[in-house]
Design a protein around this motif. Structure first.
Motif, PDB file in Angstrom:
ATOM      1  N   GLY A 129       8.412  10.505 -37.064  1.00 38.60           N
ATOM      2  CA  GLY A 129       8.145  11.500 -38.083  1.00 38.60           C
ATOM      3  C   GLY A 129       6.681  11.737 -38.383  1.00 38.60           C
ATOM      4  O   GLY A 129       6.349  12.335 -39.409  1.00 38.60           O
ATOM      5  N   PHE A 130       5.769  11.328 -37.506  1.00 41.52           N
ATOM      6  CA  PHE A 130       4.343  11.567 -37.730  1.00 41.52           C
ATOM      7  C   PHE A 130       3.961  12.919 -37.151  1.00 41.52           C
ATOM      8  O   PHE A 130       4.434  13.306 -36.073  1.00 41.52           O
ATOM      9  CB  PHE A 130       3.502  10.464 -37.107  1.00 41.52           C
ATOM     10  N   LEU A 131       3.080  13.615 -37.865  1.00 41.48           N
ATOM     11  CA  LEU A 131       2.666  14.966 -37.495  1.00 41.48           C
ATOM     12  C   LEU A 131       1.152  14.998 -37.358  1.00 41.48           C
ATOM     13  O   LEU A 131       0.433  14.536 -38.245  1.00 41.48           O
ATOM     14  CB  LEU A 131       3.135  15.957 -38.560  1.00 41.48           C
ATOM     15  N   LYS A 132       0.686  15.560 -36.207  1.00 39.91           N
ATOM     16  CA  LYS A 132      -0.748  15.649 -35.948  1.00 39.91           C
ATOM     17  C   LYS A 132      -1.087  17.076 -35.556  1.00 39.91           C
ATOM     18  O   LYS A 132      -0.336  17.712 -34.798  1.00 39.91           O
ATOM     19  CB  LYS A 132      -1.168  14.711 -34.820  1.00 39.91           C
ATOM     20  N   VAL A 133      -2.209  17.573 -36.048  1.00 38.17           N
ATOM     21  CA  VAL A 133      -2.697  18.909 -35.705  1.00 38.17           C
ATOM     22  C   VAL A 133      -4.125  18.770 -35.205  1.00 38.17           C
ATOM     23  O   VAL A 133      -4.988  18.234 -35.905  1.00 38.17           O
ATOM     24  CB  VAL A 133      -2.632  19.863 -36.915  1.00 38.17           C
ATOM     25  N   TYR A 134      -4.365  19.246 -33.966  1.00 43.85           N
ATOM     26  CA  TYR A 134      -5.686  19.136 -33.337  1.00 43.85           C
ATOM     27  C   TYR A 134      -6.255  20.527 -33.122  1.00 43.85           C
ATOM     28  O   TYR A 134      -5.527  21.494 -32.848  1.00 43.85           O
ATOM     29  CB  TYR A 134      -5.585  18.417 -31.985  1.00 43.85           C
ATOM     30  N   ASN A 135      -7.597  20.587 -33.184  1.00 39.84           N
ATOM     31  CA  ASN A 135      -8.332  21.807 -32.857  1.00 39.84           C
ATOM     32  C   ASN A 135      -8.819  21.681 -31.426  1.00 39.84           C
ATOM     33  O   ASN A 135      -9.639  20.809 -31.108  1.00 39.84           O
ATOM     34  CB  ASN A 135      -9.494  21.996 -33.826  1.00 39.84           C
ATOM     35  N   LEU A 136      -8.320  22.552 -30.546  1.00 33.42           N
ATOM     36  CA  LEU A 136      -8.683  22.479 -29.134  1.00 33.42           C
ATOM     37  C   LEU A 136      -9.966  23.222 -28.824  1.00 33.42           C
ATOM     38  O   LEU A 136     -10.436  23.182 -27.675  1.00 33.42           O
ATOM     39  CB  LEU A 136      -7.536  23.049 -28.281  1.00 33.42           C
ATOM     40  N   ALA A 137     -10.541  23.924 -29.814  1.00 30.57           N
ATOM     41  CA  ALA A 137     -11.780  24.653 -29.556  1.00 30.57           C
ATOM     42  C   ALA A 137     -12.986  23.721 -29.467  1.00 30.57           C
ATOM     43  O   ALA A 137     -14.032  24.098 -28.943  1.00 30.57           O
ATOM     44  CB  ALA A 137     -12.008  25.700 -30.647  1.00 30.57           C
ATOM     45  N   GLU A 138     -12.808  22.505 -29.968  1.00 30.20           N
ATOM     46  CA  GLU A 138     -13.886  21.530 -29.889  1.00 30.20           C
ATOM     47  C   GLU A 138     -13.956  20.946 -28.470  1.00 30.20           C
ATOM     48  O   GLU A 138     -12.980  21.007 -27.700  1.00 30.20           O
ATOM     49  CB  GLU A 138     -13.628  20.402 -30.894  1.00 30.20           C
ATOM     50  N   PRO A 139     -15.093  20.374 -28.100  1.00 26.30           N
ATOM     51  CA  PRO A 139     -15.188  19.749 -26.755  1.00 26.30           C
ATOM     52  C   PRO A 139     -14.112  18.685 -26.567  1.00 26.30           C
ATOM     53  O   PRO A 139     -13.566  18.546 -25.473  1.00 26.30           O
ATOM     54  CB  PRO A 139     -16.595  19.149 -26.756  1.00 26.30           C
ATOM     55  N   LEU A 163      -8.815  16.185 -34.903  1.00 27.71           N
ATOM     56  CA  LEU A 163      -7.767  16.284 -35.914  1.00 27.71           C
ATOM     57  C   LEU A 163      -8.196  17.229 -37.023  1.00 27.71           C
ATOM     58  O   LEU A 163      -9.300  17.103 -37.581  1.00 27.71           O
ATOM     59  CB  LEU A 163      -7.457  14.917 -36.505  1.00 27.71           C
ATOM     60  N   VAL A 164      -7.322  18.185 -37.337  1.00 25.20           N
ATOM     61  CA  VAL A 164      -7.608  19.118 -38.420  1.00 25.20           C
ATOM     62  C   VAL A 164      -7.372  18.456 -39.766  1.00 25.20           C
ATOM     63  O   VAL A 164      -8.064  18.714 -40.746  1.00 25.20           O
ATOM     64  CB  VAL A 164      -6.739  20.382 -38.259  1.00 25.20           C
ATOM     65  N   THR A 165      -6.379  17.600 -39.818  1.00 20.59           N
ATOM     66  CA  THR A 165      -6.004  16.929 -41.060  1.00 20.59           C
ATOM     67  C   THR A 165      -5.584  15.514 -40.718  1.00 20.59           C
ATOM     68  O   THR A 165      -5.189  15.246 -39.573  1.00 20.59           O
ATOM     69  CB  THR A 165      -4.857  17.685 -41.757  1.00 20.59           C
ATOM     70  N   PRO A 166      -5.660  14.595 -41.628  1.00 16.40           N
ATOM     71  CA  PRO A 166      -5.190  13.233 -41.317  1.00 16.40           C
ATOM     72  C   PRO A 166      -3.714  13.246 -40.904  1.00 16.40           C
ATOM     73  O   PRO A 166      -2.938  14.116 -41.298  1.00 16.40           O
ATOM     74  CB  PRO A 166      -5.394  12.479 -42.641  1.00 16.40           C
ATOM     75  N   VAL A 167      -3.363  12.273 -40.102  1.00 25.91           N
ATOM     76  CA  VAL A 167      -1.988  12.161 -39.619  1.00 25.91           C
ATOM     77  C   VAL A 167      -1.058  11.956 -40.809  1.00 25.91           C
ATOM     78  O   VAL A 167      -1.301  11.106 -41.661  1.00 25.91           O
ATOM     79  CB  VAL A 167      -1.851  10.995 -38.616  1.00 25.91           C
ATOM     80  N   ARG A 168      -0.004  12.762 -40.854  1.00 25.82           N
ATOM     81  CA  ARG A 168       0.941  12.677 -41.958  1.00 25.82           C
ATOM     82  C   ARG A 168       2.307  12.209 -41.457  1.00 25.82           C
ATOM     83  O   ARG A 168       2.734  12.566 -40.358  1.00 25.82           O
ATOM     84  CB  ARG A 168       1.110  14.046 -42.635  1.00 25.82           C
TER      85      ARG A 168
END
Length: 1462
Positions: free
Chosen positions: A557-567, A571-576
């Motif tokens: 049930g962990f959710l992660k959001v990454y920004n792929l525009a970076e090299p 993580l956009v936000t801490p893992v929830r």
């Protein structure tokens, strides 16, 4: 839609013959038993891709083959039986197979584990049956050995928790990791089993290995033996296709419950159950002949044959025979194979339980062909989710995997899988079919990169657009479409190994996911980075990319959001962890981030791993969860709980708030009882979210899914009745989720993407880009226009009209305004539509819309339909009329479109009130077209032919005469006769009138022709009043007055008949008329008889004519009282009776001769009292005035007088009834108490529900023998409690306690009664006399304490030999005799006989002073005899013989006084 892709199993060497294959129940492992000339017999274990397991040494025997295989149901343990009797077991953690020493010396023919693997049973060809136990260390030990001396052919274990039951709980769209989390933990293993022998006997073997015969077919061989998956029952199939269902009791005995004999070709009996399988909860699939599979329902006893042909598939060859079939519950699929390599797949429909015909519940949805003769089919699965099918073709084995068609979409190009190794690439202008070397399990595409995978390897292609250069080195081979207009070409860039469960392409980066990590690759195959999850997070199970944001979710049930525009992905936000955010959370099914990276849309499974039917949107910026409930959504409750659904109070919301709420409630109603399936954010607008939802249940009226045809002749469905819909919505932090539009979709439609202005779906094996309703006609608009329309739609859904118009005020295109007007039809925003029509310059439509909006009788849909009509959206208008139920307007619309067939169909089924109008309109249309024949038929159906047909044919005399000669309509014939009569042809007219059954016209014509006798006879033989009247006038004219009066009477023309009788002095005829004529004529007749002196007849006629004063005067003068006595009298007659009453001779005369008259006159009960008239129930009811005849006060007074009279006469029950009718229930209860009818007293008190009555009833019941009647005792307590007379109830409890002490010496029950009395006194609040209440409470408490002390002493035998002096308080609570008796009993028990004797003396002295109570009242015979025996004296010494005297009770005992008076 799904396809089945076959993959051949890779045997280590060619030329192997496969004997048997079996899947592990939970793991994707296939064990195959084979042999070859070089190696002999051997076993190989393959994975789901057909590759042999590494590091496993498979057993090989040069001279013997493998004859049986069995997997452990839960553990990775494989047992193999060999031709020489060897038993070898492989533990999944070991490399080698372990040989198990056993008693088998012959080929092992059967191997089977119990349901949970606690018992393994092996059988050989000589009848030797061995039970094995596999312990926790996976060691195999023999439990028992049986020798049946005959070959065992079938073996089946009893079941406790069937896997079928477990899988039934999981829907088809269950989460991906269901099998990893789900474990069967309930219940214990059942080690009992059945075995069948070659001679037709079935034996039951229990846990200890004891064997008994439970069925004998008397030599008939058995073909199959199966155990029922849901109940204790066994199915046995014998040769000849005879199938029996036997129930199993706890000892294993069989009882036949059903039996069926199926027709078909007899199959060759074989070991195993490949020809008879379960196809559902209670259905069996039976292979009965050439390409014939019959389903037998064991519950309903229905049986039917499955279809074997598809619409697009040629019929099967006659020489192809069905060989094997097997059913799997994972996807409700049944499959069968033939000897020519053809495999049939039947799918059970989701709404099969609602089908009228059982055979319609199965549908043949796929036919696959492989090379070879199919010997065996066996189902397996990948983690209980993805079905796998092994196909044994003897010389080769295939693994067929069910796979959903892979599709991927990008804005410029999209791809779809056509076959296992073919992919179709498409753009707006061209397409290209890509042929691959390997199978495809998943694919992903971007504008420049296409990535394909088979789960092990990835192939990367570059998409080259015209006028662009390749990113790869020159010299690589290119391929392009054969069409010269193709705007792209593709070429392979690279191949690399990659274990993956799925792929996504972001620009030129390839992202893969597996159970270990999410890995980013360059298109050359090099690893850019790897995103792993910690042990606490669990393995990654899903990912998605929208815009530049990558979303990953794990099993825990962990959710992660990454920004792929970076090299490097950041993580956009801490893992929830969603366990912390969602209650009843089980697992993430899918999660996707919008293009701005500030919101994540999700669908989840609950803790039971079933989708919870909700759409979740996590607002990352505010860390809030927005929820829309499809399954249990309640609009009003949701409005109260979630403020996100509240409309803002701005300038235009007040005017449109009700409309917005109405539209929203319509959307909510459509979304009820649905499950969201897939969802997609728009690739550019972060607010727009699209999802599709499927209805949980299908109504009984729908037997399938109707096509979305626009034909008006086809049946229409409301959106809420559609099973599958696509929903577009806007999501914002301020306003939550706002549904924008809902569109129906076919059941097999799959949502692929949202790319404004398109919603992309997969329909019927093709990718379809459907234009959004807002962009109808704006497919090629530029980005500013697209953004403006989206802003307009967003603000429109919020009801913010100012912002909506501001978004499009700069748009000058009339096409945009027309598109917005059409969009208003979808959103039902008529105020916005008015503005759009103004910009369009459509004045006529604007006026029609304004009038419709002002019409309050029209529902919203009908008003929107007016707009749709003027915009040319006629089909949408018709659908709106259907939705609001205005079928009359739909009918009118269809007639205006000259669609008479459809209009007539609507009128017949939905608009019956306008059916004739529709028929008439259709007839007018046909008349204008010159089709007189069909027009006549329509006029007749409209029932307007009486006027319209003659009018239409007035210029066609020949057709008119022909029509009239054929018609049977009497009205039409009557008109035709009048027409002929006007022409002077009387005889012809007479015939026509006869055909029309027009008696009057016939009589009239016959009189004109001078045939009066014929006319009179015709009139007499019928009942036509007009004919009677005409004959009467005719006879009056000719002077035949008697006949004239007769016919006038028959014609009910009484006035003329009376006139003739008076004029001609026909007294007898006049008297007969006077009895039937109206009141006015009766009075005229009475006057005539009065003038003639016949007063008796005059009185009767005056009375019946309503002239009452005249009738009374004449009646009194002639003393004809009997005339005035009847059951009914005319109005106003009764008030006149008293005058006659007072003038009568005596009261006795009045009483005897006119009882009904004096009852009706108002002289009622007072006379009864005065003259002592005995009142019966019937007379009392007649004396009771009805409601409405007199005022209520008078009526109540009469009822009370009647009740008092009845009381004096002793009729208490009837008096109770009258007091009750008068509303005086207290007096009614008193009357009932005098009757002494206990049962009715209890009933009356129960239904009256008045405090005083409850108390009265309880007081009365206390006077009865309540000690011996538990019902009376219970009612006393109940009535005092309901009457809230707690003081009286306390007194009653005290009395109960005293009775228990005096009569039964039961101090325990006395203690309980005193406890209840104390509780009742404590509940009294605000007593009238607080001091008296306090004194009563103290007395009860003292007695309670004394009794409690005495009970404790007697219970624990802790009494002293000297009684305490408790004074009067002690005597009032506990009798001294009982205390002495207790002490004597204790002394005798402890052997202190002198002390006991002394106490006996004291007790006798006490009894002599208080009365003549004998000592035996307190001491029983056993105590006295024991005391005498202990003292060595006779009993007479202890108890002297004295004359018996009657025992008197202590009347001076103090009782608790009543505290509160009634």
């Amino acid at each position: 839609m799904s396809l089945y892709f076959e993959n051949p199993v890779n045997f280590p060497e060619s030329g192997s013959i496969s004997v048997n294959g079996i899947w592990h129940p939970n793991a994707p492992l296939l064990a195959v038993a084979s042999f070859s000339q070089e190696r002999g017999g051997f076993v190989i274990i393959f994975d789901e891709l057909g590759e042999p397991l590494k590091d496993v040494s498979c057993p090989v025997h040069r001279s013997y083959q493998v004859t049986a295989l069995a997997w452990h149901p839960e553990k990775t343990i494989l047992s193999s039986g060999w031709e020489n009797g060897d038993l070898k077991v492989w533990n999944g953690s070991e490399k080698e197979f372990i040989s198990v020493v056993g008693p088998h010396k012959a080929p092992i023919t059967l191997l089977e584990f119990s349901e949970k693997g606690g018992r393994l049973v092996s059988c050989d060809s000589t009848g030797s049956v061995v039970g094995w136990k596999i312990d926790s260390k996976c060691e195999t030990n023999m439990s028992f050995h049986l020798d049946l001396k005959e070959s065992v052919t079938h073996l089946t274990f009893r079941m406790t928790i069937s896997m079928w039951k477990v899988l039934l709980k999981l829907p088809n769209w269950r989460p991906k990791t269901t099998a990893r989390k789900f474990r069967v933990q309930e219940g214990s293993d059942n080690l009992n089993f059945f075995i069948a022998t070659q001679t037709g006997s079935i034996y039951y073997v229990n846990t200890a290995g004891s064997c008994m015969e439970v069925l004998n077919t008397e030599g008939v061989p058995l073909s199959y033996v199966l155990y029922h998956p849901l109940k204790d029952a066994v199915v046995v199939m014998m040769e000849g296709l005879t199938i029996g269902l036997f129930s199993v009791d706890y000892q294993g005995h069989l009882t036949e419950t059903a039996k069926v004999k199926l027709s078909g070709r007899i199959q060759t009996r074989s070991i195993g159950n490949q020809g008879l399988v379960w196809a559902g909860n209670n259905s069996l699939a039976v292979l009965t002949g050439e390409l014939t599979i019959r389903i037998w329902d064991t519950e309903t006893n229905d049986n039917y044959v499955l279809p074997t042909s598809m619409k697009l598939y040629a019929p099967d060859e006659k020489n192809s025979h069905g060989k094997r079939n097997f059913h799997v519950k994972l996807n409700q699929t049944l499959c069968a194979g033939t000897n020519i390599g053809r495999i049939y797949f039947w799918m059970k429909k989701s709404n099969s339980s609602l089908m009228e015909n059982p055979e319609d519940s199965w549908e043949l949805n796929n036919i696959n062909t492989i090379s070879g003769t199919i010997k065996q089919l066996m189902w397996g699965s990948v983690m209980l989710r993805l079905p796998l099918l092994s196909v044994n073709c003897v010389t080769s084995v295939y693994i067929m995997k069910e796979q959903t068609i892979s599709c991927c979409f990008s804005k410029e190009i999209w791809a779809m899988q056509k076959t296992a190794n073919q992919v179709l690439l498409e753009t707006d202008k061209s397409n290209y079919l890509l042929q691959l070397e390997t199978q495809v399990t998943d694919m992903a595409i971007s504008e420049h990169i296409l990535a394909l995978t088979n789960g092990r390897n990835v192939v990367v292609y570059e998409i080259i657009w015209k006028k662009t250069e390749s990113v790869a080195e020159k010299g690589a081979g290119e391929c392009s479409g054969s069409d010269n207009t193709s705007d792209f070409s593709v070429k392979e860039l690279n191949r690399f190994s990659c274990e993956n469960d799925g792929l996504i392409v972001y620009e030129k980066t390839i992202i893969s996911i597996n159970s270990k990590a999410v890995t980013l690759y360059s298109y050359q195959g090099s690893i850019l980075t790897s995103i792993t999850s910690g042990l606490s997070e669990g393995e990654p199970i899903g990912m998605d990319v929208t815009g530049q944001y990558l979303t990953i979710f794990t099993m825990e049930g962990f959710l992660k959001v990454y920004n792929l525009a970076e090299p490097q992905p950041k993580l956009v936000t801490p893992v929830r962890n969603l366990y912390d955010m969602i209650s009843d959370f089980g697992e993430i099914i899918q999660a996707k981030t919008n293009s701005s990276g500030n919101k994540v849309a999700m669908t989840l499974a609950a803790a039971n791993l079933v989708p919870d039917g909700k759409l979740y949107v996590w607002d990352i910026e505010s860390d809030a969860m927005i929820i829309y409930d499809f399954h249990k959504y309640d609009f009003l409750e949701k409005n109260a709980v979630n403020s996100m659904y509240e409309l803002e109070e701005n300038g235009n919301v007040d005017d449109n708030g009700n409309r917005e709420e109405e539209v929203k409630s319509v959307f909510d109603e459509i979304c009820k009882s649905r499950i969201p399936l897939t969802l997609f954010w728009d690739k550019e607008d972060p607010r727009l979210l699209v999802c599709d939802a499927r209805k949980l249940k299908v109504s009984n009226a729908r037997k399938g899914f109707l096509s979305r045809s626009k034909s008006m002749t086809e049946e229409k469905k409301n959106l809420k009745d559609e099973e599958h819909v696509i929903i577009t919505m806007f999501v914002s932090s301020e306003n939550g989720i706002k549904i924008h539009d809902i569109k129906a979709a076919d059941s097999d439609t799959r949502l692929l993407a949202c790319a404004t202005p398109y919603v992309v779906t997969l329909q019927k094996l093709s990718i379809v880009r459907e234009i959004m309703a807002d962009f109808d006609g704006l497919e090629c608009c530029d980005k500013p226009t697209r953004d403006a329309v989206l802003d307009f739609s967003y603000n429109l859904s919020l009801g913010n009209m100012d912002a909506a118009f501001k978004a499009i005020k700069l748009v000058q295109s009339s096409g945009v305004w027309a598109s917005l007007a059409r969009m208003c039809v979808k959103t039902r925003r008529l105020d916005v539509a008015g503005v759009c029509l103004g910009h369009m310059g459509n004045a006529m439509a604007a006026r029609a819309l304004r009038l419709a909006m002002a019409d309050d009788s029209l529902p919203l849909e009908a008003k929107v339909a007016v707009l749709a009509i003027h915009l040319g959206m006629l089909d949408e208008a018709e659908q709106l009329y259907v939705q609001c139920g205005r079928y009359d307007l739909q009918n009118k619309l269809l007639r205006s479109r000259n669609k008479m067939d459809a209009a007539h169909a609507v009128a017949e089924s939905k608009d019956r009130i306008n059916l004739r109008n529709t028929e008439h309109a259709w007839a007018r249309t046909l008349e204008q077209a010159g089709d007189f024949k069909e027009a006549i038929a329509r006029y007749e159906r409209a029932n307007t032919h009486l006027y319209d047909v003659p009018r239409m044919l007035s210029d066609q005399p020949a057709q008119l005469q022909s029509y009239m000669s054929k018609t049977k309509n009497k009205d039409m014939l009557k008109w035709w006769g009048q027409y002929i009569e006007s022409q002077g042809d009387m005889r012809s007219a007479l015939k026509i009138y006869a055909s029309a059954d027009d008696i009057y016209s016939q009589v009239r014509v016959l009189c004109f022709l001078g045939e009066e006798s014929v006319a009179a006879e015709l009139a007499r033989s019928n009942s036509d009043k007009a004919a009677y009247y005409h004959m009467a006038r005719y006879y009056e004219t000719v002077g035949n007055y008697e006949e004239a009066v007769n016919f006038f009477t028959k014609a009910t023309a009484y006035c003329n008949a009376v006139r003739l009788c008076k004029e001609n002095n026909m007294a007898d005829e006049l008297w007969n008329l006077g009895l039937v004529v109206s009141d006015r004529e009766k009075i005229e007749c009475a006057k005539y008889f009065e003038e003639q002196g016949d007063l008796e007849k005059a009185v009767v006629l005056y009375y019946r004519g309503g002239m009452l004063h005249k009738a009374l005067d004449l009646a009194f003068k002639t003393q004809q009282y009997e005339i005035l006595q009847g059951d009914s009298h005319p109005p106003g007659f009764v008030p006149r009776i008293p005058r006659w009453w007072k003038s009568a001779q005596s009261i006795s005369l009045r009483m005897s001769s006119s009882i009904r008259l004096w009852i009706c006159s108002g002289l009622r009960s007072s006379l009864c009292l005065k003259h002592n008239v005995q009142l019966t129930e019937d007379l009392a009811e007649k004396l009771t005035p009805e409601k409405g005849l007199v005022d209520e006060e008078t009526r109540l007074g009469v009822l009370e007088n009647l009740a008092e009279s009845l009381m004096l006469q002793g009729d208490y029950h009837l008096a109770t009834k009258k007091f009750t009718q008068a509303g005086d229930k207290i007096r009614a209860m008193k009357a009932l108490l005098k009757s002494g009818d206990t049962e009715k007293i209890i009933f009356f008190a129960s239904v009256s529900r008045q405090r005083e009555i409850y108390i009265m009833a309880a007081n009365y019941l206390q006077s009865l023998d309540w000690q011996n009647q538990p019902d009376v005792l219970r009612n006393i307590i109940t009535f005092y409690s309901k009457g809230k007379a707690l003081d009286l109830l306390a007194n009653f409890y005290v009395a109960c306690a005293q009775v228990e002490i005096d009569e039964f010496q039961n101090y325990e029950k006395a203690f309980g009664a005193l406890t209840e009395a104390s509780r009742c006194l404590q509940k009294i609040t605000g007593p009238k006399d607080s001091k008296q209440m306090q004194r009563a409470t103290e007395i009860v408490q003292q007695r309670l304490t004394m009794v409690k002390r005495f009970v404790d002493i007697r219970r624990y035998d802790s009494v002293s030999t000297t009684p305490d002096d408790g004074g009067e308080e002690l005597e009032a609570a506990v009798r001294r005799g009982d205390i002495f008796a207790l002490m004597i009993h204790q002394c005798v028990k402890s052997g202190k006989f002198p002390e006991a004797k002394q106490l006996c003396g004291e007790l006798r002295q006490l009894l002599s002073t208080t009365g003549n109570t004998p000592i035996t009242y307190y001491l029983n015979k056993d105590i006295i005899e024991a005391l005498a025996h202990g003292l060595g004296v006779p009993v007479s010494v202890i108890v002297p013989i004295t004359p018996k005297v009657a025992m008197t009770s202590n009347d001076d005992a103090e009782t608790v006084e009543e505290v509160i008076e009634d």
